[in-house]
Motif scaffolding. Structure first.
Motif, PDB file in Angstrom:
ATOM      1  N   ARG A   1       0.835  -1.200   0.000  1.00  0.00           N
ATOM      2  CA  ARG A   1       0.000   0.000   0.000  1.00  0.00           C
ATOM      3  C   ARG A   1       0.875   1.258   0.000  1.00  0.00           C
ATOM      4  NH1 ARG A   1      -3.936  -1.779   2.932  1.00  0.00           N
ATOM      5  NH2 ARG A   1      -2.742  -1.772   4.844  1.00  0.00           N
ATOM      6  N   ARG A   2       1.930   1.261   0.827  1.00  0.00           N
ATOM      7  CA  ARG A   2       2.834   2.423   0.884  1.00  0.00           C
ATOM      8  C   ARG A   2       3.552   2.631  -0.440  1.00  0.00           C
ATOM      9  NH1 ARG A   2       3.847   0.703   6.264  1.00  0.00           N
ATOM     10  NH2 ARG A   2       5.639  -0.500   5.560  1.00  0.00           N
ATOM     11  N   VAL A   3       4.017   1.534  -1.059  1.00  0.00           N
ATOM     12  CA  VAL A   3       4.702   1.636  -2.348  1.00  0.00           C
ATOM     13  C   VAL A   3       3.736   2.171  -3.401  1.00  0.00           C
ATOM     14  CG1 VAL A   3       5.728   0.265  -4.222  1.00  0.00           C
ATOM     15  CG2 VAL A   3       6.434  -0.125  -1.862  1.00  0.00           C
ATOM     16  N   GLY A   4       2.519   1.679  -3.404  1.00  0.00           N
ATOM     17  CA  GLY A   4       1.512   2.156  -4.352  1.00  0.00           C
ATOM     18  C   GLY A   4       1.213   3.632  -4.175  1.00  0.00           C
ATOM     19  N   GLU A   5       1.095   4.074  -2.933  1.00  0.00           N
ATOM     20  CA  GLU A   5       0.829   5.487  -2.665  1.00  0.00           C
ATOM     21  C   GLU A   5       2.004   6.355  -3.093  1.00  0.00           C
ATOM     22  OE1 GLU A   5      -0.168   5.616   1.481  1.00  0.00           O
ATOM     23  OE2 GLU A   5      -2.156   4.752   1.147  1.00  0.00           O
ATOM     24  N   ALA A   6       3.226   5.850  -2.900  1.00  0.00           N
ATOM     25  CA  ALA A   6       4.409   6.617  -3.298  1.00  0.00           C
ATOM     26  C   ALA A   6       4.507   6.736  -4.816  1.00  0.00           C
ATOM     27  CB  ALA A   6       5.669   5.963  -2.737  1.00  0.00           C
ATOM     28  N   ARG A   7       4.039   5.739  -5.536  1.00  0.00           N
ATOM     29  CA  ARG A   7       4.108   5.750  -7.003  1.00  0.00           C
ATOM     30  C   ARG A   7       2.958   6.515  -7.641  1.00  0.00           C
ATOM     31  NH1 ARG A   7       5.740  -0.510  -8.312  1.00  0.00           N
ATOM     32  NH2 ARG A   7       7.875  -0.376  -7.526  1.00  0.00           N
ATOM     33  N   ARG A   8       1.913   6.776  -6.885  1.00  0.00           N
ATOM     34  CA  ARG A   8       0.744   7.460  -7.435  1.00  0.00           C
ATOM     35  C   ARG A   8       1.134   8.869  -7.876  1.00  0.00           C
ATOM     36  NH1 ARG A   8      -3.350   7.466  -3.222  1.00  0.00           N
ATOM     37  NH2 ARG A   8      -3.572   5.304  -3.834  1.00  0.00           N
ATOM     38  N   PRO A   9       0.752   9.244  -9.100  1.00  0.00           N
ATOM     39  CA  PRO A   9       1.083  10.597  -9.544  1.00  0.00           C
ATOM     40  C   PRO A   9       0.317  11.630  -8.719  1.00  0.00           C
ATOM     41  CG  PRO A   9      -0.351   9.511 -11.126  1.00  0.00           C
ATOM     42  CD  PRO A   9       0.005   8.489 -10.081  1.00  0.00           C
ATOM     43  N   PRO A  10       0.865  12.838  -8.618  1.00  0.00           N
ATOM     44  CA  PRO A  10       0.176  13.859  -7.834  1.00  0.00           C
ATOM     45  C   PRO A  10      -1.153  14.244  -8.489  1.00  0.00           C
ATOM     46  CG  PRO A  10       2.014  14.814  -9.025  1.00  0.00           C
ATOM     47  CD  PRO A  10       2.089  13.326  -9.217  1.00  0.00           C
ATOM     48  N   ALA A  11      -2.085  14.664  -7.663  1.00  0.00           N
ATOM     49  CA  ALA A  11      -3.390  15.087  -8.175  1.00  0.00           C
ATOM     50  C   ALA A  11      -3.217  16.367  -8.995  1.00  0.00           C
ATOM     51  CB  ALA A  11      -4.351  15.338  -7.019  1.00  0.00           C
ATOM     52  N   PRO A  12      -3.971  16.500 -10.090  1.00  0.00           N
ATOM     53  CA  PRO A  12      -3.866  17.727 -10.875  1.00  0.00           C
ATOM     54  C   PRO A  12      -4.416  18.903 -10.078  1.00  0.00           C
ATOM     55  CG  PRO A  12      -5.670  16.370 -11.671  1.00  0.00           C
ATOM     56  CD  PRO A  12      -4.953  15.569 -10.620  1.00  0.00           C
ATOM     57  N   ALA A  13      -3.944  20.098 -10.405  1.00  0.00           N
ATOM     58  CA  ALA A  13      -4.400  21.294  -9.689  1.00  0.00           C
ATOM     59  C   ALA A  13      -5.858  21.600 -10.012  1.00  0.00           C
ATOM     60  CB  ALA A  13      -3.515  22.477 -10.043  1.00  0.00           C
ATOM     61  N   PHE A  14      -6.257  21.374 -11.267  1.00  0.00           N
ATOM     62  CA  PHE A  14      -7.624  21.685 -11.692  1.00  0.00           C
ATOM     63  C   PHE A  14      -8.132  20.596 -12.622  1.00  0.00           C
ATOM     64  CE2 PHE A  14      -5.556  25.639 -10.666  1.00  0.00           C
ATOM     65  CZ  PHE A  14      -6.471  26.210  -9.804  1.00  0.00           C
ATOM     66  N   LEU A  15      -9.448  20.497 -12.701  1.00  0.00           N
ATOM     67  CA  LEU A  15     -10.100  19.533 -13.578  1.00  0.00           C
ATOM     68  C   LEU A  15     -11.159  20.261 -14.403  1.00  0.00           C
ATOM     69  CD1 LEU A  15     -10.775  16.747 -10.920  1.00  0.00           C
ATOM     70  CD2 LEU A  15      -9.017  16.679 -12.690  1.00  0.00           C
ATOM     71  N   VAL A  16     -11.242  19.932 -15.690  1.00  0.00           N
ATOM     72  CA  VAL A  16     -12.329  20.448 -16.514  1.00  0.00           C
ATOM     73  C   VAL A  16     -13.302  19.303 -16.752  1.00  0.00           C
ATOM     74  CG1 VAL A  16     -11.064  22.317 -17.623  1.00  0.00           C
ATOM     75  CG2 VAL A  16     -10.992  20.059 -18.625  1.00  0.00           C
ATOM     76  N   GLU A  17     -14.575  19.602 -16.590  1.00  0.00           N
ATOM     77  CA  GLU A  17     -15.620  18.601 -16.810  1.00  0.00           C
ATOM     78  C   GLU A  17     -16.254  18.876 -18.159  1.00  0.00           C
ATOM     79  OE1 GLU A  17     -19.718  16.933 -14.721  1.00  0.00           O
ATOM     80  OE2 GLU A  17     -18.480  18.388 -13.665  1.00  0.00           O
ATOM     81  N   ARG A  18     -16.244  17.876 -19.001  1.00  0.00           N
ATOM     82  CA  ARG A  18     -16.782  18.022 -20.354  1.00  0.00           C
ATOM     83  C   ARG A  18     -18.228  17.547 -20.409  1.00  0.00           C
ATOM     84  NH1 ARG A  18     -13.053  19.875 -23.697  1.00  0.00           N
ATOM     85  NH2 ARG A  18     -10.898  19.515 -23.154  1.00  0.00           N
TER      86      ARG A  18
END
Length: 109
Positions: free
Chosen positions: A38-55
């Motif tokens: 779980r820790r390795v997976g969390e460390a590899r997870r890319p950072p969340a984007p600053a903003f999201l556009v909803e189409r």
């Protein structure tokens, strides 16, 4: 005779407890492996984007703008840069009322 029977019962109890201890140690090792994964997976997870556009359904128009941490972004979202978010607000795209990306950008009407 009593002593022999008592000794056998104590040996039986010892075997049962050793088996239980062995099983408990396996459970501990399994849980430690899960936590490590779980820790390795969390460390590899890319950072969340600053903003999201909803189409929209046609995917051609943007219907809403969200922050990356929004808890209600919808299903058709894509990451956006700060510049893309500002441009979307300039084009009158609706800012999410839950996460307030306009406030996060410093653009408030």
């Amino acid at each position: 005779m009593q002593s022999r029977r008592g000794s056998r019962l104590l040996r039986f109890l010892e075997r049962v407890q050793e088996r239980d201890l062995s099983r408990t140690r396996r459970w501990i090792a399994d849980e430690e492996r899960r936590q490590t994964k779980r820790r390795v997976g969390e460390a590899r997870r890319p950072p969340a984007p600053a903003f999201l556009v909803e189409r929209g359904l046609d995917r051609a128009n943007i219907v809403a703008l969200h922050t990356g941490e929004c808890w209600d972004p919808g299903k058709r979202v894509k990451p956006a840069t700060r510049e893309q978010a500002v441009e979307a607000l300039r084009q009158q795209v609706t800012a999410c009322t839950k996460c307030r990306p306009d406030t996060a950008l410093g653009i408030v009407d």
